[in-house]
Design an enzyme around this catalytic site. Structure first.
Site, mmCIF file in Angstrom:
data_model
loop_
_atom_site.group_PDB
_atom_site.id
_atom_site.type_symbol
_atom_site.label_atom_id
_atom_site.label_comp_id
_atom_site.label_asym_id
_atom_site.label_seq_id
_atom_site.Cartn_x
_atom_site.Cartn_y
_atom_site.Cartn_z
ATOM 1 N N PRO A 2 0.815 -1.220 0.000
ATOM 2 C CA PRO A 2 0.000 0.000 0.000
ATOM 3 C C PRO A 2 0.848 1.270 0.000
ATOM 4 C CG PRO A 2 -0.563 -1.474 1.837
ATOM 5 C CD PRO A 2 0.734 -1.940 1.263
ATOM 6 N N GLU A 3 0.721 2.063 -1.054
ATOM 7 C CA GLU A 3 1.344 3.386 -1.068
ATOM 8 C C GLU A 3 0.192 4.386 -1.155
ATOM 9 O OE1 GLU A 3 4.948 3.654 -3.280
ATOM 10 O OE2 GLU A 3 5.385 1.530 -3.053
ATOM 11 N N LYS A 51 -0.550 8.034 3.532
ATOM 12 C CA LYS A 51 -0.882 6.614 3.617
ATOM 13 C C LYS A 51 -1.831 6.316 4.777
ATOM 14 C CE LYS A 51 3.708 5.566 2.610
ATOM 15 N NZ LYS A 51 4.814 4.594 2.642
ATOM 16 N N ARG A 241 15.568 -0.733 3.406
ATOM 17 C CA ARG A 241 14.573 -0.752 2.333
ATOM 18 C C ARG A 241 15.215 -1.326 1.076
ATOM 19 N NH1 ARG A 241 16.763 4.371 3.002
ATOM 20 N NH2 ARG A 241 15.536 4.833 4.838
#
Ligand SMILES: [Zn+2]
Length: 251
Positions: A2-3, A51, A241
């Site tokens: 989800p972005e 978000k 990341r």
């Protein structure tokens, strides 16, 4: 993953099914809010801020954040619920269920935006402010571009996929200092364009080619050929990341 676009689309989908309807069931499966019952109240609005997702019901606001694995599902009463379900909302024949939501809280509606006050300009917000986003981006010119783009206080909505894609279209390595970006306004405009183009679909596309397997420039494409130059896309998953980049096109 989800972005900002996914959260926007989720809010729009929830809104389409629930706004204007009276809740007939409200089951919050988080100990702290287990006694909250919003049934009998009308759903007024579902919206995203970066978000973060808000569903406003009467005097209350249901705030959630999906992080990596959370989701909202909406459908008929048959929609499955299990131990991963954190909240169930029903309005007549419609059921919405929040699954694996790492953040779920019921806030006072008048103050619900306090929890997002730290966010930078929302890429999909009505109040999107490119000048401020560009200034935020350049506030610490020695930071790696990827770190700055992912910092929700700089601008809100970018996650790992867009971060890698934006670095590619800018021709910069994710580790390059953000100060090396020649035109920060252009970069934030690209970020906005990418999220905007994807806000109403689930299959994210940054290349403009929506055919399967052609939608992204570099993300998830380790070892495959760069769409511009043919060089093998590099990958580094050792850090906090993931990073994907073309060793030729990005400097
Ligand atoms: Zn390349």
């Amino acid at each position: 993953m989800p972005e900002g676009d996914t959260v926007w689309h989720t809010a729009a989908t929830l809104g389409r099914h629930l706004v204007g309807r009276t809740l007939t069931r409200c089951d919050v499966r988080v100990p702290r809010f287990a006694t909250v019952d919003l049934s009998g109240q009308v759903v007024d609005e579902a919206l995203s801020r970066g978000k973060h997702l808000f569903i406003r019901v009467g005097r209350a606001s249901i705030h959630s954040h999906m992080k990596m694995d959370g989701s909202w599902r909406v459908g008929e009463h048959r929609l499955r619920v299990d131990h991963r379900t954190r909240i169930i909302l029903e309005a007549g024949a419609v059921r919405a269920a929040g699954v694996d939501l790492p953040v779920l809280e019921i806030l006072d509606r008048d103050r619900d935006e306090d929890v997002v006050a730290h966010l930078g300009p929302d890429l999909l917000g009505r109040d999107w402010d490119p000048q401020r986003a560009a200034a935020n981006l350049m506030a610490r010119p020695d930071r790696p571009i990827a770190e700055a783009l992912l910092d929700q206080r700089v601008l809100a909505g970018v996650g790992n996929v867009y971060c890698n894609e934006l670095c590619f279209v800018s021709g910069r390595l994710p580790t390059a200092p953000v100060g090396a970006v020649g035109d920060p306004l252009r970069l934030v405009a690209r970020a906005r364009d990418m999220l905007w183009a994807n806000r109403s679909r689930w299959d994210r596309c940054t290349t403009g080619d929506t055919r399967a397997g052609r939608r992204l420039w570099v993300y998830g494409r380790a070892g495959q050929g760069c769409r511009r130059c043919g060089a093998a896309i590099n990958y580094d998953g050792s850090g906090e990341r993931v990073a994907y980049w073309c060793p030729v096109c990005q400097r």
